[in-house]
Design an enzyme around this catalytic site. Structure first.
Site, PDB file in Angstrom:
ATOM      1  N   HIS A 183      57.274  50.728  86.797  1.00  0.00           N
ATOM      2  CA  HIS A 183      57.585  49.487  87.500  1.00  0.00           C
ATOM      3  C   HIS A 183      58.203  48.446  86.574  1.00  0.00           C
ATOM      4  O   HIS A 183      57.788  47.285  86.563  1.00  0.00           O
ATOM      5  CB  HIS A 183      56.317  48.935  88.179  1.00  0.00           C
ATOM      6  CG  HIS A 183      56.583  48.367  89.532  1.00  0.00           C
ATOM      7  ND1 HIS A 183      55.948  47.262  90.021  1.00  0.00           N
ATOM      8  CD2 HIS A 183      57.437  48.752  90.504  1.00  0.00           C
ATOM      9  CE1 HIS A 183      56.388  46.998  91.238  1.00  0.00           C
ATOM     10  NE2 HIS A 183      57.298  47.893  91.551  1.00  0.00           N
ATOM     11  N   HIS A 218      46.496  42.772  88.297  1.00  0.00           N
ATOM     12  CA  HIS A 218      47.431  43.883  88.030  1.00  0.00           C
ATOM     13  C   HIS A 218      46.824  45.143  88.645  1.00  0.00           C
ATOM     14  O   HIS A 218      46.646  45.217  89.852  1.00  0.00           O
ATOM     15  CB  HIS A 218      47.616  43.956  86.503  1.00  0.00           C
ATOM     16  CG  HIS A 218      48.789  44.756  86.017  1.00  0.00           C
ATOM     17  ND1 HIS A 218      49.668  45.401  86.829  1.00  0.00           N
ATOM     18  CD2 HIS A 218      49.212  45.031  84.750  1.00  0.00           C
ATOM     19  CE1 HIS A 218      50.593  46.016  86.097  1.00  0.00           C
ATOM     20  NE2 HIS A 218      50.328  45.808  84.818  1.00  0.00           N
ATOM     21  N   MET A 253      43.172  40.431  97.477  1.00  0.00           N
ATOM     22  CA  MET A 253      43.705  41.465  96.590  1.00  0.00           C
ATOM     23  C   MET A 253      44.464  42.537  97.377  1.00  0.00           C
ATOM     24  O   MET A 253      44.054  42.933  98.468  1.00  0.00           O
ATOM     25  CB  MET A 253      42.568  42.093  95.785  1.00  0.00           C
ATOM     26  CG  MET A 253      41.928  41.109  94.843  1.00  0.00           C
ATOM     27  SD  MET A 253      43.152  40.391  93.724  1.00  0.00           S
ATOM     28  CE  MET A 253      42.279  38.977  93.133  1.00  0.00           C
ATOM     29  N   GLY A 254      45.571  42.991  96.766  1.00  0.00           N
ATOM     30  CA  GLY A 254      46.391  43.984  97.454  1.00  0.00           C
ATOM     31  C   GLY A 254      47.524  43.333  98.247  1.00  0.00           C
ATOM     32  O   GLY A 254      48.244  44.025  98.964  1.00  0.00           O
ATOM     33  N   PHE A 255      47.676  42.016  98.105  1.00  0.00           N
ATOM     34  CA  PHE A 255      48.760  41.312  98.799  1.00  0.00           C
ATOM     35  C   PHE A 255      49.594  40.496  97.820  1.00  0.00           C
ATOM     36  O   PHE A 255      49.072  40.002  96.820  1.00  0.00           O
ATOM     37  CB  PHE A 255      48.203  40.391  99.889  1.00  0.00           C
ATOM     38  CG  PHE A 255      47.792  41.162 101.101  1.00  0.00           C
ATOM     39  CD1 PHE A 255      48.669  41.349 102.155  1.00  0.00           C
ATOM     40  CD2 PHE A 255      46.540  41.757 101.146  1.00  0.00           C
ATOM     41  CE1 PHE A 255      48.306  42.109 103.253  1.00  0.00           C
ATOM     42  CE2 PHE A 255      46.159  42.521 102.246  1.00  0.00           C
ATOM     43  CZ  PHE A 255      47.044  42.697 103.303  1.00  0.00           C
ATOM     44  N   HIS A 257      53.347  39.815  95.585  1.00  0.00           N
ATOM     45  CA  HIS A 257      53.936  40.470  94.419  1.00  0.00           C
ATOM     46  C   HIS A 257      54.785  39.488  93.626  1.00  0.00           C
ATOM     47  O   HIS A 257      55.397  38.586  94.210  1.00  0.00           O
ATOM     48  CB  HIS A 257      54.789  41.674  94.838  1.00  0.00           C
ATOM     49  CG  HIS A 257      55.021  42.603  93.710  1.00  0.00           C
ATOM     50  ND1 HIS A 257      56.080  42.485  92.863  1.00  0.00           N
ATOM     51  CD2 HIS A 257      54.272  43.637  93.259  1.00  0.00           C
ATOM     52  CE1 HIS A 257      55.978  43.426  91.934  1.00  0.00           C
ATOM     53  NE2 HIS A 257      54.900  44.134  92.152  1.00  0.00           N
ATOM     54  N   ARG A 266      56.628  50.645  98.204  1.00  0.00           N
ATOM     55  CA  ARG A 266      55.605  51.683  98.046  1.00  0.00           C
ATOM     56  C   ARG A 266      54.581  51.632  99.163  1.00  0.00           C
ATOM     57  O   ARG A 266      53.897  52.614  99.452  1.00  0.00           O
ATOM     58  CB  ARG A 266      54.913  51.514  96.676  1.00  0.00           C
ATOM     59  CG  ARG A 266      55.885  51.606  95.514  1.00  0.00           C
ATOM     60  CD  ARG A 266      55.279  51.122  94.219  1.00  0.00           C
ATOM     61  NE  ARG A 266      54.897  49.708  94.266  1.00  0.00           N
ATOM     62  CZ  ARG A 266      54.351  49.043  93.257  1.00  0.00           C
ATOM     63  NH1 ARG A 266      54.121  49.650  92.119  1.00  0.00           N
ATOM     64  NH2 ARG A 266      54.043  47.758  93.379  1.00  0.00           N
ATOM     65  N   ASP A 308      48.902  48.476  96.255  1.00  0.00           N
ATOM     66  CA  ASP A 308      47.464  48.707  96.081  1.00  0.00           C
ATOM     67  C   ASP A 308      46.661  48.720  97.372  1.00  0.00           C
ATOM     68  O   ASP A 308      45.625  49.372  97.444  1.00  0.00           O
ATOM     69  CB  ASP A 308      46.879  47.634  95.145  1.00  0.00           C
ATOM     70  CG  ASP A 308      47.383  47.795  93.733  1.00  0.00           C
ATOM     71  OD1 ASP A 308      47.407  48.939  93.266  1.00  0.00           O
ATOM     72  OD2 ASP A 308      47.770  46.794  93.117  1.00  0.00           O
ATOM     73  N   ARG A 333      50.680  55.782  85.372  1.00  0.00           N
ATOM     74  CA  ARG A 333      51.539  54.822  84.671  1.00  0.00           C
ATOM     75  C   ARG A 333      51.737  55.183  83.207  1.00  0.00           C
ATOM     76  O   ARG A 333      52.687  54.731  82.571  1.00  0.00           O
ATOM     77  CB  ARG A 333      50.981  53.409  84.851  1.00  0.00           C
ATOM     78  CG  ARG A 333      51.819  52.284  84.269  1.00  0.00           C
ATOM     79  CD  ARG A 333      53.236  52.194  84.817  1.00  0.00           C
ATOM     80  NE  ARG A 333      53.305  51.962  86.247  1.00  0.00           N
ATOM     81  CZ  ARG A 333      53.234  50.778  86.853  1.00  0.00           C
ATOM     82  NH1 ARG A 333      53.086  49.691  86.134  1.00  0.00           N
ATOM     83  NH2 ARG A 333      53.331  50.676  88.171  1.00  0.00           N
ATOM     84  N   ARG A 352      59.459  38.959  69.680  1.00  0.00           N
ATOM     85  CA  ARG A 352      58.855  37.755  69.122  1.00  0.00           C
ATOM     86  C   ARG A 352      59.501  36.550  69.797  1.00  0.00           C
ATOM     87  O   ARG A 352      60.455  35.960  69.262  1.00  0.00           O
ATOM     88  CB  ARG A 352      59.082  37.740  67.613  1.00  0.00           C
ATOM     89  CG  ARG A 352      58.136  36.898  66.748  1.00  0.00           C
ATOM     90  CD  ARG A 352      57.931  35.541  67.280  1.00  0.00           C
ATOM     91  NE  ARG A 352      57.193  34.665  66.412  1.00  0.00           N
ATOM     92  CZ  ARG A 352      56.943  33.416  66.711  1.00  0.00           C
ATOM     93  NH1 ARG A 352      57.371  32.914  67.880  1.00  0.00           N
ATOM     94  NH2 ARG A 352      56.273  32.641  65.895  1.00  0.00           N
TER      95      ARG A 352
END
Ligand code: COA
Length: 372
Positions: A183, A218, A253-255, A257, A266, A308, A333, A352
């Protein structure tokens, strides 16, 4: 720092030939191949080969690759001993991080000419690391982590359940591993590349990436989504509770991006698998609850499911314990991370960046007896 670049959003931090997100095809491509084609037509090992070795394998290359991976599935004794010492209460992502790091102690990457061997070894060993620890700490069993399952998904399920996996479940696992494989410059991949840019070893790059993936913003989101939906018995209850969460400004969670604005390509793929599995296991709760959550989030917040959300129910329907959801993400991943490490090493300059200073102006030194 200017507001719109907080979190480095919209800032290009380098070049990659590996992946586009939200730019072409249905929204996600690996080396120019659309995610829908890959998830529907490829085996995970073909995608791993594409990412790590740069091209889709021929049949002969795929056979040889799978045979190589099969031959690397047994864990060193010292690693098994370490895994046996990790308590059942440990976070499985910490187990993955330690397992990766211990492997690096036992099989240190001496120089970069060995990198491909170590990548193959990790891909073969990661399903074993998590399932060996899980079966030992939760069920008191020392499993043999060798198996003749040709696929990584089938191998994981066999080690986890100690039985021949259902072919549909293998297909779902393979598709899931493909969806999670790569990704672009997400947080964990950027961690791996930053580590690689110092010319550090592969295990350090991957261990750092695992630590970064662990967070609920994440990779940890699939577990967090499961923890949420399993509380709800009916779609109406889900809607009521969800509205309360939104009112309290809690994150769901899961919503959402960081890059996709309208949908995560996906999601449709894993949602279709979740629906099929729900039918197969006779579920009349989790899937309808998940669909209602999706509808309410779209209606109330204009937010869409990311990869997710429907992974949570899909994994659950296959009998995978919630705690192991994020380690599966790691198994997958790893291929993207490793491909990025190779890419970084091939054209390296130490990463850097600069920072916008917000501290005090230059000031005179204060002797200790004059402070306070
Ligand atoms: N639940 C509730 N509100 C959300 C949300 C969610 N899952 N995702 C975003 N929002 C809100 C944000 O709080 C923000 O509102 P604000 O402007 O009032 O603060 C607004 O929507 C826009 O957020 P955005 O800028 O698009 O998100 P981001 O780039 O800062 O963060 C994520 C992206 C993925 C970290 C974020 O959507 C999130 O935390 N999602 C839940 C965790 C998750 O599923 N992670 C897996 C990612 S694949």
């Amino acid at each position: 720092m200017a507001e719109n670049t907080a979190g480095l959003r919209g800032v290009s931090a380098g070049e990659t030939a590996l992946c586009t997100v939200g730019q072409s095809g249905t929204g996600l491509t690996y080396r120019g191949y659309d995610i829908h084609d890959l998830a529907e037509k490829a085996e995970f090992e073909e995608v791993a080969h594409l990412l790590v070795y740069g091209h889709l394998p021929t049949q002969a290359e795929l056979d040889a690759y799978r045979e190589r991976l099969q031959g690397l599935r047994e864990l060193p004794v010292a690693l098994r001993e370490v895994l046996e010492r990790i308590p059942a209460s440990a976070h499985p992502m910490d187990v993955m991080r330690t397992g990766c790091s211990m492997l690096g102690n036992l099989e240190t990457e001496a120089d970069f000419s060995e990198q491909d061997w170590h990548i193959d070894r990790m891909l073969a060993a990661f399903p074993a690391i998590i399932t060996y620890w899980y079966r030992y700490s939760h069920q008191g069993e020392r499993i043999d982590t060798r198996s003749d399952e040709p696929s990584t998904g089938g191998h994981f399920l066999r080690l986890l359940h100690g039985a021949t996996p259902d072919p549909t479940h293998v297909a779902v696992m393979q598709a899931s591993l493909i969806l999670y494989a790569e990704h672009e410059f997400n947080a964990s991949t950027f961690t791996a590349r930053t580590c690689a840019s110092t010319l550090s070893d592969l295990h350090s790059c991957i261990a750092g990436a695992i630590g970064t993936l662990r967070g609920p913003l994440h990779g940890g989101a699939n577990e967090a989504a499961m923890a949420m939906i399993e509380n709800w018995q009916t779609p109406d209850e889900a809607e009521r509770e969800l509205l309360g969460m939104l009112e309290r400004k809690e994150k769901v969670m899961g919503f959402g991006h960081a890059i996709y604005r309208k949908s995560d390509p996906r999601n449709a793929i894993i949602k279709a698998w979740s629906k099929r599995l729900a039918k197969e296991v006779g579920d009349d709760r989790l899937y309808p609850v998940s669909e209602r959550v999706e509808t309410v989030m779209a209606r109330e917040k204009g937010l869409f499911c990311n990869a997710d959300f429907f992974h949570a129910s899909a994994y659950h329907f296959m009998g995978i314990p919630t705690a192991l959801f994020t380690p599966i993400f790691v198994i997958s991943r790893l291929t993207g991370w490793a491909a990025h490490v190779k890419e970084q090493r091939a054209n390296n300059r130490i990463i850097r960046p600069s920072a916008d200073y917000t501290g005090p102006e230059l000031q005179a030194w204060t002797p200790i007896d004059q402070r306070g």
